[in-house]
Structure formats: structure tokens, C-alpha cells
Write a protein that holds these residues in place. Structure first.
Motif, PDB file in Angstrom:
ATOM      1  N   ALA A 151      42.805  52.153  51.000  1.00 19.10           N
ATOM      2  CA  ALA A 151      42.890  51.533  49.671  1.00 19.10           C
ATOM      3  C   ALA A 151      42.062  50.249  49.668  1.00 19.10           C
ATOM      4  O   ALA A 151      42.612  49.137  49.675  1.00 19.10           O
ATOM      5  N   PRO A 152      40.733  50.372  49.663  1.00 18.15           N
ATOM      6  CA  PRO A 152      39.879  49.168  49.702  1.00 18.15           C
ATOM      7  C   PRO A 152      39.921  48.418  48.377  1.00 18.15           C
ATOM      8  O   PRO A 152      40.321  48.962  47.339  1.00 18.15           O
ATOM      9  N   ILE A 153      39.503  47.166  48.425  1.00 20.01           N
ATOM     10  CA  ILE A 153      39.438  46.324  47.227  1.00 20.01           C
ATOM     11  C   ILE A 153      37.978  46.006  46.942  1.00 20.01           C
ATOM     12  O   ILE A 153      37.248  45.540  47.826  1.00 20.01           O
ATOM     13  N   ARG A 154      37.560  46.255  45.707  1.00 20.49           N
ATOM     14  CA  ARG A 154      36.172  46.000  45.327  1.00 20.49           C
ATOM     15  C   ARG A 154      35.900  44.503  45.212  1.00 20.49           C
ATOM     16  O   ARG A 154      36.777  43.717  44.855  1.00 20.49           O
ATOM     17  N   LEU A 155      34.655  44.160  45.513  1.00 20.26           N
ATOM     18  CA  LEU A 155      34.191  42.799  45.331  1.00 20.26           C
ATOM     19  C   LEU A 155      33.656  42.656  43.906  1.00 20.26           C
ATOM     20  O   LEU A 155      32.783  43.416  43.492  1.00 20.26           O
ATOM     21  N   VAL A 156      34.199  41.690  43.175  1.00 22.03           N
ATOM     22  CA  VAL A 156      33.848  41.495  41.768  1.00 22.03           C
ATOM     23  C   VAL A 156      33.049  40.202  41.615  1.00 22.03           C
ATOM     24  O   VAL A 156      33.427  39.158  42.165  1.00 22.03           O
ATOM     25  N   ASN A 157      31.949  40.285  40.893  1.00 18.87           N
ATOM     26  CA  ASN A 157      31.112  39.118  40.646  1.00 18.87           C
ATOM     27  C   ASN A 157      31.902  38.049  39.891  1.00 18.87           C
ATOM     28  O   ASN A 157      32.535  38.331  38.874  1.00 18.87           O
ATOM     29  N   MET A 158      31.867  36.827  40.403  1.00 20.12           N
ATOM     30  CA  MET A 158      32.642  35.746  39.808  1.00 20.12           C
ATOM     31  C   MET A 158      32.196  35.413  38.391  1.00 20.12           C
ATOM     32  O   MET A 158      33.004  35.024  37.544  1.00 20.12           O
ATOM     33  N   ASN A 159      30.916  35.590  38.103  1.00 23.33           N
ATOM     34  CA  ASN A 159      30.383  35.216  36.795  1.00 23.33           C
ATOM     35  C   ASN A 159      30.488  36.329  35.761  1.00 23.33           C
ATOM     36  O   ASN A 159      30.837  36.091  34.606  1.00 23.33           O
ATOM     37  N   THR A 160      30.170  37.563  36.177  1.00 27.66           N
ATOM     38  CA  THR A 160      30.148  38.681  35.224  1.00 27.66           C
ATOM     39  C   THR A 160      31.450  39.467  35.196  1.00 27.66           C
ATOM     40  O   THR A 160      31.661  40.264  34.291  1.00 27.66           O
ATOM     41  N   ASP A 161      32.305  39.256  36.196  1.00 23.10           N
ATOM     42  CA  ASP A 161      33.569  39.989  36.301  1.00 23.10           C
ATOM     43  C   ASP A 161      33.334  41.493  36.452  1.00 23.10           C
ATOM     44  O   ASP A 161      34.165  42.300  36.031  1.00 23.10           O
ATOM     45  N   GLU A 162      32.213  41.852  37.052  1.00 20.73           N
ATOM     46  CA  GLU A 162      31.870  43.261  37.270  1.00 20.73           C
ATOM     47  C   GLU A 162      31.768  43.549  38.765  1.00 20.73           C
ATOM     48  O   GLU A 162      31.370  42.685  39.546  1.00 20.73           O
ATOM     49  N   PRO A 163      32.160  44.770  39.182  1.00 15.83           N
ATOM     50  CA  PRO A 163      31.998  45.132  40.600  1.00 15.83           C
ATOM     51  C   PRO A 163      30.526  45.170  40.964  1.00 15.83           C
ATOM     52  O   PRO A 163      29.652  45.395  40.117  1.00 15.83           O
ATOM     53  N   MET A 164      30.247  44.985  42.243  1.00 14.87           N
ATOM     54  CA  MET A 164      28.864  44.851  42.687  1.00 14.87           C
ATOM     55  C   MET A 164      28.510  45.944  43.699  1.00 14.87           C
ATOM     56  O   MET A 164      29.363  46.404  44.463  1.00 14.87           O
ATOM     57  N   LYS A 165      27.232  46.324  43.688  1.00 15.48           N
ATOM     58  CA  LYS A 165      26.673  47.234  44.684  1.00 15.48           C
ATOM     59  C   LYS A 165      25.757  46.449  45.617  1.00 15.48           C
ATOM     60  O   LYS A 165      25.334  45.340  45.296  1.00 15.48           O
ATOM     61  N   ALA A 194      20.219  40.420  46.305  1.00 15.77           N
ATOM     62  CA  ALA A 194      18.826  40.296  46.751  1.00 15.77           C
ATOM     63  C   ALA A 194      18.751  39.427  48.003  1.00 15.77           C
ATOM     64  O   ALA A 194      19.580  38.533  48.221  1.00 15.77           O
ATOM     65  N   VAL A 195      17.752  39.690  48.816  1.00 18.13           N
ATOM     66  CA  VAL A 195      17.530  38.881  50.020  1.00 18.13           C
ATOM     67  C   VAL A 195      17.237  37.438  49.604  1.00 18.13           C
ATOM     68  O   VAL A 195      16.390  37.201  48.728  1.00 18.13           O
ATOM     69  N   GLY A 196      17.928  36.512  50.226  1.00 19.26           N
ATOM     70  CA  GLY A 196      17.714  35.100  49.912  1.00 19.26           C
ATOM     71  C   GLY A 196      18.570  34.571  48.781  1.00 19.26           C
ATOM     72  O   GLY A 196      18.532  33.377  48.490  1.00 19.26           O
ATOM     73  N   SER A 197      19.352  35.442  48.130  1.00 18.80           N
ATOM     74  CA  SER A 197      20.185  34.996  47.018  1.00 18.80           C
ATOM     75  C   SER A 197      21.588  34.646  47.516  1.00 18.80           C
ATOM     76  O   SER A 197      21.981  35.004  48.619  1.00 18.80           O
ATOM     77  N   LEU A 198      22.328  33.938  46.693  1.00 22.53           N
ATOM     78  CA  LEU A 198      23.710  33.578  46.983  1.00 22.53           C
ATOM     79  C   LEU A 198      24.558  33.962  45.775  1.00 22.53           C
ATOM     80  O   LEU A 198      24.316  33.505  44.657  1.00 22.53           O
ATOM     81  N   THR A 199      25.548  34.834  45.998  1.00 21.16           N
ATOM     82  CA  THR A 199      26.394  35.329  44.915  1.00 21.16           C
ATOM     83  C   THR A 199      27.851  35.058  45.267  1.00 21.16           C
ATOM     84  O   THR A 199      28.255  35.201  46.425  1.00 21.16           O
ATOM     85  N   PHE A 200      28.630  34.674  44.253  1.00 22.80           N
ATOM     86  CA  PHE A 200      30.047  34.391  44.472  1.00 22.80           C
ATOM     87  C   PHE A 200      30.885  35.563  43.963  1.00 22.80           C
ATOM     88  O   PHE A 200      30.613  36.128  42.899  1.00 22.80           O
ATOM     89  N   ALA A 201      31.953  35.887  44.714  1.00 22.22           N
ATOM     90  CA  ALA A 201      32.768  37.047  44.369  1.00 22.22           C
ATOM     91  C   ALA A 201      34.253  36.729  44.537  1.00 22.22           C
ATOM     92  O   ALA A 201      34.635  35.741  45.184  1.00 22.22           O
ATOM     93  N   LYS A 202      35.071  37.592  43.944  1.00 27.53           N
ATOM     94  CA  LYS A 202      36.524  37.483  44.028  1.00 27.53           C
ATOM     95  C   LYS A 202      37.101  38.893  44.146  1.00 27.53           C
ATOM     96  O   LYS A 202      36.386  39.881  43.971  1.00 27.53           O
ATOM     97  N   PRO A 203      38.393  39.030  44.435  1.00 36.70           N
ATOM     98  CA  PRO A 203      38.989  40.363  44.592  1.00 36.70           C
ATOM     99  C   PRO A 203      39.055  41.133  43.272  1.00 36.70           C
ATOM    100  O   PRO A 203      39.328  40.570  42.209  1.00 36.70           O
ATOM    101  N   GLY A 204      38.818  42.435  43.364  1.00 36.47           N
ATOM    102  CA  GLY A 204      38.963  43.315  42.218  1.00 36.47           C
ATOM    103  C   GLY A 204      40.374  43.867  42.135  1.00 36.47           C
ATOM    104  O   GLY A 204      41.308  43.326  42.753  1.00 36.47           O
ATOM    105  N   PRO A 205      40.593  44.951  41.394  1.00 40.54           N
ATOM    106  CA  PRO A 205      41.931  45.527  41.227  1.00 40.54           C
ATOM    107  C   PRO A 205      42.565  45.901  42.570  1.00 40.54           C
ATOM    108  O   PRO A 205      41.908  46.395  43.479  1.00 40.54           O
ATOM    109  N   SER A 206      43.866  45.635  42.659  1.00 41.02           N
ATOM    110  CA  SER A 206      44.642  45.987  43.847  1.00 41.02           C
ATOM    111  C   SER A 206      46.043  46.387  43.396  1.00 41.02           C
ATOM    112  O   SER A 206      46.345  46.391  42.197  1.00 41.02           O
ATOM    113  N   ALA A 207      46.895  46.698  44.352  1.00 40.20           N
ATOM    114  CA  ALA A 207      48.247  47.143  44.003  1.00 40.20           C
ATOM    115  C   ALA A 207      49.029  46.051  43.280  1.00 40.20           C
ATOM    116  O   ALA A 207      49.737  46.315  42.301  1.00 40.20           O
ATOM    117  N   SER A 208      48.909  44.817  43.728  1.00 38.61           N
ATOM    118  CA  SER A 208      49.655  43.723  43.094  1.00 38.61           C
ATOM    119  C   SER A 208      48.943  43.147  41.881  1.00 38.61           C
ATOM    120  O   SER A 208      49.573  42.486  41.048  1.00 38.61           O
TER     121      SER A 208
END
Length: 365
Positions: A206-220, A225-239
Motif C-alpha cells: 500500500a504505497p503512498i504517492r508523492l504529491v507536488n506541494m504547489n499543484t497538489d498533483e501526483p508526480m512521475k 528534471a535534472v538540476g531542479s528542486l521540487t517540494f512534495a507531501k504525502p498523497g492519499p493514505s488509509a488515515s
């Protein structure tokens, strides 16, 4: 104030006249001492029913102070620190802070208001001029001071009006309990609360997706991109079926442990094999929380792969397991193990292997 319920002989004006007080005579010398103004008795001085009513009012204020202190303690114990309430016109505020502020304000105000009302209605208010005297008091003066103290205590009714005395002592004795209760912040011990984050629910099944902090969308992976810095938070989980949301009451507390920064480094540039295995095709997920005092890290230098904490300049080499290369931080940044799910989205399959943030007494690693 209406005087319909008392006879004319109980009016302050009648007593003032009978006591011989009146306006001071006008002297020929315009600079002469005009003397004291006429003393006007209060209604409570001549009507015992009014005095009893004032006594009950003062006692009620002291009792209200005691109840407010009890409310302060109950609020501190019962209300969760992250609970929000809407208070017009303040908007959404911390329920705990609002309750503590209001109850403590009422407790202190009622003690002050009760003391003032007691002094203005029941204590003696007869003017007593005193001649200047040397700073050093002789035996006669000291004896006179002691006698005046006894007289003042008797005139205040402190010994005779037991209801006021007892409720005042009770209210003043209980108010310091508000400060004693605050010692609760020294405990209980955090136990294992700081050892784990919101990613603890992530498992290979039951993995948890990484969600973009700014767009609130899951990421692939290809989104990083190489050299970029992106912030993320937990996606949907049981709790948290909707994932970690800004509107959650415990958002600030949760994001302080769950926040991630994602970078992508060419696999051949990675120096630490363990760190490489925790990532996915060069995409690495590190805790955003500095291990010095918990500041959020937001500066990244893509040529050196160094992340810099803006608070105290702790510097971490993200290509080498986020080890500390400069500054006061005492630990590397914890890394989250990530991979992709069947749809190609980046997911976490376990919690951080070590606690995030700065050191604490019970820290396991």
C-alpha cells in the motif's frame, strides 16, 4: 441610583449635613489652604442592606475568578493544540489559545474588579490627612503605623466579612495554578511520536504517492528534471483519504515532519550507493527539515548538488547521502525510499529510516 427604598435620614446628603461637613469658607487670602472638601457618606455606609448586596457582588466576582481558573486548566487539558474555531470577527483562530486567553483574562479581571468594588463600596473612605515626617521612624511612629494597620484592617471588614475574605483568598490561591499547569508542556515524553512521520503508513503493498506541494498533483519521474528542486507531501493514505491538505487542522504539525524535497541527479554523479538504491533512476527524496533546528531547506545549487539551509547555513551534499559538509547540523538529511507504481507515479514504500529534524533526547539514530 434610586433612593425609593430608604428613608431620607439614610441619604448621603442628610448625613453629610449632620456631620458638620460643608463647603470650606472662602478666605481673604486667595492662596490660603482651602481645606478638605466635604465628606459624603456612601449608601453602603448607612444602609446595611446595600452593604450586604455589595458584599455579595464582590464575592461573586471572586467566585467567577475561581471558575475561570478551573476553565483555564480544563481548556489546557481538553482542547487539542491544533484545533481551529471560527470567532467573529477574528476569523479562524486556535481554539486552545482563545480559550486560555479568555479564561485567564476573566480570572485576573474578576480579582481586580472585585478588589476595586470592595474598596469603593465597603472599605472606609474617610479622608485622613497626615503631616510629613522624617524618613526614619521612631518607636512612636512605628506604634502608630501598626495601630493604623489594625484600624484599616478592621474598617475594611476583612475579618468581619467572611464571605469576601474566603472567596478572595480562594480566587487568589487558585490563579497561580494556571501557571503551574503550564508545566505540563515539559511532559509527557514524546515517546515514539518524533521517530515516525506521515509516511509510516507506506508499505510495498500500500504505497503512498508523492504529491507536488504547489499543484497538489501526483508526480512521475519524468516530471523531475535534472538540476531542479521540487517540494512534495504525502498523497492519499488509509488515515488521510484525500492526502495531506492545507485545510487539515493538524497540517502544520504534519508537514513539519512529512515535507520532502525531490531532486534528480545523473546516476553516474551519485557518490553513495545506499542513497542511490533508495531513489529511482536518479530521483532522490530527502526530508526538507534541517537536522540542526528544524528550518525548512529551500536553496539548492545544481552544479555541486549542495542544499543550503537559509537559517544557519548548514550545507548538505545530496549526491553523497545528504551528508553535512558545512555548518552546525549534526546529522545527514533523512532519505525516503521511493519507486513507481503501476501507473508510473512516484510512491513511497516505507517511512524514513531515521527520525527527521533536529536531535532530541530519545532520538534512536
Amino acid at each position: 441610583m434610586s433612593h425609593d427604598n430608604i428613608s431620607d435620614d439614610k441619604l448621603p446628603e442628610a448625613h453629610a449635613a449632620s456631620e458638620g461637613h460643608g463647603l470650606p469658607a472662602v478666605a481673604d487670602d486667595p492662596f490660603a489652604d482651602p481645606g478638605l472638601p466635604a465628606h459624603e457618606p456612601r449608601r453602603t455606609d448607612i444602609d446595611e442592606r446595600a452593604a450586604k448586596r455589595a458584599e455579595r457582588q464582590v464575592s461573586l466576582m471572586f467566585v467567577t475568578s475561581m471558575l475561570a481558573t478551573v476553565g483555564f486548566i480544563a481548556s489546557y487539558v481538553a482542547i487539542k493544540p491544533d484545533k481551529l474555531v471560527y470567532i467573529f470577527p477574528l476569523g479562524h483562530v486556535s481554539a486552545l489559545n482563545f480559550a486560555l486567553g479568555m479564561t485567564l483574562a476573566v480570572a485576573l479581571f474578576c480579582i481586580g474588579a472585585g478588589a476595586v468594588h470592595w474598596a469603593r463600596t465597603l472599605m472606609s473612605d474617610v479622608e485622613m490627612p497626615a503631616e510629613r515626617h522624617p524618613i526614619e521612624a521612631d518607636d512612636e511612629v512605628r506604634a502608630d503605623v501598626i495601630q493604623q494597620f489594625k484600624t484599616g484592617a478592621a474598617e475594611s471588614g476583612f475579618g468581619r466579612r467572611k464571605m469576601i475574605r474566603n472567596t478572595m483568598i480562594g480566587s487568589m490561591a487558585m490563579v497561580p495554578l494556571a501557571g503551574v499547569v503550564l508545566l505540563r508542556d515539559l511532559g509527557p515524553l514524546p515517546e515514539k511520536k518524533l521517530d515516525h512521520t506521515g509516511w509510516i503508513e507506506a508499505t510495498p503493498a500500500a504505497p503512498i504517492r508523492l504529491v507536488n506541494m504547489n499543484t497538489d498533483e501526483p508526480m512521475k519521474a519524468e516530471d523531475i528534471a535534472v538540476g531542479s528542486l521540487t517540494f512534495a507531501k504525502p498523497g492519499p493514505s488509509a488515515s488521510r483519504p484525500n492526502g495531506l491538505q492545507d485545510s487539515d487542522e493538524d497540517f502544520q504539525q504534519a508537514i513539519a515532519k512529512d515535507a520532502l524535497m525531490l531532486i534528480r541527479i545523473q546516476p553516474e554523479d551519485l557518490k553513495d550507493e545506499k542513497s542511490k538504491n533508495l531513489g529511482f533512476e536518479g530521483v532522490l527524496a530527502y526530508s526538507k527539515i534541517c537536522t540542526h533546528v528544524g528550518c525548512p531547506i529551500s536553496l539548492y545549487e545544481q552544479q555541486t548538488h549542495h542544499a543550503l539551509c537559509p537559517c544557519h547555513q548548514s550545507t548538505f551534499d545530496l549526491s553523497d547521502g545528504a551528508r553535512v559538509i558545512f555548518g552546525p547540523a549534526g546529522h545527514p538529511l533523512p532519505q525516503l525510499k521511493i519507486t513507481t507504481d503501476t501507473e508510473g507515479y512516484l510512491v513511497a514504500t516505507q517511512d524514513f529510516t531515521v527520525p527527521v529534524g533536529p536531535s532530541f533526547w530519545e532520538r534512536s539514530a
